[in-house]
Motif scaffolding. Structure first.
Motif, PDB file in Angstrom:
ATOM      1  N   CYS A 241      -5.736  -1.020 -19.644  1.00  0.00           N
ATOM      2  CA  CYS A 241      -4.733  -0.165 -20.282  1.00  0.00           C
ATOM      3  C   CYS A 241      -4.429   1.022 -19.362  1.00  0.00           C
ATOM      4  N   HIS A 242      -3.491   1.869 -19.760  1.00  0.00           N
ATOM      5  CA  HIS A 242      -3.205   3.076 -18.979  1.00  0.00           C
ATOM      6  C   HIS A 242      -4.415   4.001 -18.989  1.00  0.00           C
ATOM      7  N   PHE A 243      -4.701   4.624 -17.829  1.00  0.00           N
ATOM      8  CA  PHE A 243      -5.779   5.611 -17.751  1.00  0.00           C
ATOM      9  C   PHE A 243      -5.515   6.740 -18.740  1.00  0.00           C
ATOM     10  N   GLY A 244      -6.518   7.079 -19.522  1.00  0.00           N
ATOM     11  CA  GLY A 244      -6.367   8.162 -20.489  1.00  0.00           C
ATOM     12  C   GLY A 244      -6.071   7.684 -21.891  1.00  0.00           C
TER      13      GLY A 244
ATOM     14  N   GLU B  27     -14.388   1.723 -20.292  1.00  0.00           N
ATOM     15  CA  GLU B  27     -14.426   2.292 -18.943  1.00  0.00           C
ATOM     16  C   GLU B  27     -13.045   2.831 -18.609  1.00  0.00           C
ATOM     17  N   ASP B  28     -12.944   3.515 -17.457  1.00  0.00           N
ATOM     18  CA  ASP B  28     -11.639   4.044 -17.053  1.00  0.00           C
ATOM     19  C   ASP B  28     -10.616   2.925 -16.934  1.00  0.00           C
ATOM     20  N   GLY B  29      -9.581   2.987 -17.760  1.00  0.00           N
ATOM     21  CA  GLY B  29      -8.486   2.025 -17.641  1.00  0.00           C
ATOM     22  C   GLY B  29      -8.758   0.657 -18.219  1.00  0.00           C
ATOM     23  N   ARG B  30      -9.867   0.496 -18.955  1.00  0.00           N
ATOM     24  CA  ARG B  30     -10.066  -0.802 -19.612  1.00  0.00           C
ATOM     25  C   ARG B  30     -11.109  -0.741 -20.718  1.00  0.00           C
ATOM     26  N   VAL B  31     -10.928  -1.660 -21.683  1.00  0.00           N
ATOM     27  CA  VAL B  31     -11.859  -1.775 -22.816  1.00  0.00           C
ATOM     28  C   VAL B  31     -12.289  -3.238 -22.894  1.00  0.00           C
ATOM     29  N   SER B  32     -13.598  -3.471 -22.982  1.00  0.00           N
ATOM     30  CA  SER B  32     -14.114  -4.843 -23.100  1.00  0.00           C
ATOM     31  C   SER B  32     -14.596  -5.078 -24.526  1.00  0.00           C
TER      32      SER B  32
ATOM     33  N   TYR C 246      -1.928   8.721 -16.682  1.00  0.00           N
ATOM     34  CA  TYR C 246      -1.292   8.156 -15.490  1.00  0.00           C
ATOM     35  C   TYR C 246      -0.277   7.104 -15.911  1.00  0.00           C
ATOM     36  N   ASN C 247       0.978   7.360 -15.548  1.00  0.00           N
ATOM     37  CA  ASN C 247       2.062   6.404 -15.801  1.00  0.00           C
ATOM     38  C   ASN C 247       2.274   5.671 -14.488  1.00  0.00           C
TER      39      ASN C 247
END
Length: 384
Positions: A10-13, A33-38, A361-362
């Protein structure tokens, strides 16, 4: 049914928003984690996550995770992954993307090439063949290296999930559908409240809001890579997920969602996109300047993506534009405003300091989501 692990970038943040969405679908989170979900799920989670998640960029089936500090180690540990569980004899497979952060192995092209060789070696041994036709379904692999930990996922989505299928043409500086959805979910807006986007462009914020209001799943009108994986994902799973999505739609509702833009041609595009998304009856689009922003009702929401001035020649127009926006907002009694922008002087010219702001972050662009919060509406008296 076997418990599998999935990774949703996903988008950071915006990881917390995606985490909540995944939990709402009934799945257990394994890592954020930064930029992703498991998360954990059965094979039907491939179908449900792709169709229902509004804020994920894609859904990866996690094939393995290991530490590697040499290319030899990368080869052997990639070869140890049971690829035959996922990829049939005629499957087309390649390492579509490799990203490396703070790791000894950092060349994406070398990582991709070595991992492909390791996959070929493993599948040659398992299928007892020397050569693969690769004329079947596609199994693109995506790899992240973070501090020498290699995470390997097979992409179930194909085209990124922000491509809902309704937006063929975009206006200038479009915001992605997944980012727009996540930003709406970060606000307290609900479908019974007014929502206005005074810089609506091709209509992404109003359309995503209307889809939420009508409970339309974002992935209903598109296809996914894993639909071809008939050996792995039963067709029945896709039919059941679509039936579930159809049963949840409630589009005979009354909403007050509006989109304005100064460019009449862009408003035509927004109307067409809303029609494609099946929500044109829930949104009022109008050609209108931000300085003419008015609304008689109280406790409304503005959620918007105003111009950033990415091109130098546009920068000179920004102070007047943000000043006009701030003045219009000041006339709206008890409203809240939320805007995403990379313009450093946004608050200064808007004329008010944000109650909160959030760095997002876009793509590679650092932006801030400024939140100007109005008062909560009074509670409605309970009916006896």
């Amino acid at each position: 049914m076997e418990k599998l692990e999935f990774i949703a970038p996903c988008h950071f943040g915006l990881e917390a928003v995606l985490k909540r969405e995944i939990q709402d679908l009934g799945y257990e989170i394994s890592a954020v984690e930064d930029g992703r979900v498991s998360f954990y799920g059965d094979i039907n989670a491939v179908c449900r996550a792709n169709i229902f998640l509004r804020t994920a960029e894609r859904v990866l089936l996690k094939a393995g995770q290991f530490k590697a500090v040499s290319f030899e180690e990368l080869f052997e540990k990639t070869r140890a992954i049971p690829w035959e569980k996922y990829i049939p004899k005629n499957g087309k497979f390649w390492v579509a993307k490799a990203a490396s952060v703070k790791s000894k192995l950092f060349s994406p092209s070398d990582i991709q090439s070595i991992m492909k060789k390791a996959m070929v070696k493993r599948l040659q041994e398992k299928y007892r063949v020397e050569w693969f036709p690769e004329d079947g379904a596609s199994y693109p692999v995506r790899v992240f290296l973070m501090k020498d930990i290699v995470t390997v996922g097979i992409d179930t989505s194909g085209i990124s999930l922000h491509k809902r299928g309704y937006r063929e043409v975009s206006g200038k500086a479009p915001i992605t559908e997944t980012l727009a959805a996540a930003l709406i979910l970060l606000t307290p807006w609900k479908k019974d409240r007014i929502l206005v986007d005074p810089f609506c462009g091709s209509g992404t914020f109003p359309i995503e809001a209307a889809m939420m209001a009508a409970n339309i799943a974002p992935g209903m009108n598109r296809s996914f890579m894993a639909e071809e994986w008939t050996d792995l994902v039963p067709k029945k799973g896709w039919y059941e997920a679509i039936d579930e999505a159809n049963d949840l739609i409630c589009d005979d509702i009354e909403t007050d969602i509006q989109g304005y833009d100064l460019d009449g041609d862009v408003i035509k595009i927004a109307r067409r996109n809303a029609r494609e998304a099946g929500v044109d009856h829930l949104i009022h689009f109008q050609e209108r300047d931000v300085k003419d922003l008015r609304h008689p009702k109280k406790y409304g929401f503005i959620i918007t993506n105003p111009p950033y001035g990415e091109r130098l020649e546009d920068k000179k127009d920004l102070p007047a534009l943000y000043k006009a926006f701030g003045e219009s907002f000041g006339r709206l009694d008890s409203w809240s405003a939320y805007m995403i922008t990379s313009y450093e002087d946004a608050e200064r010219y808007f004329g008010r300091k944000a109650d909160k702001n959030r760095k997002i972050y876009n793509g590679m662009l650092k932006t801030y989501f400024y939140q100007f919060q109005g008062p909560k509406p009074p509670r409605r008296p309970r009916e006896e």
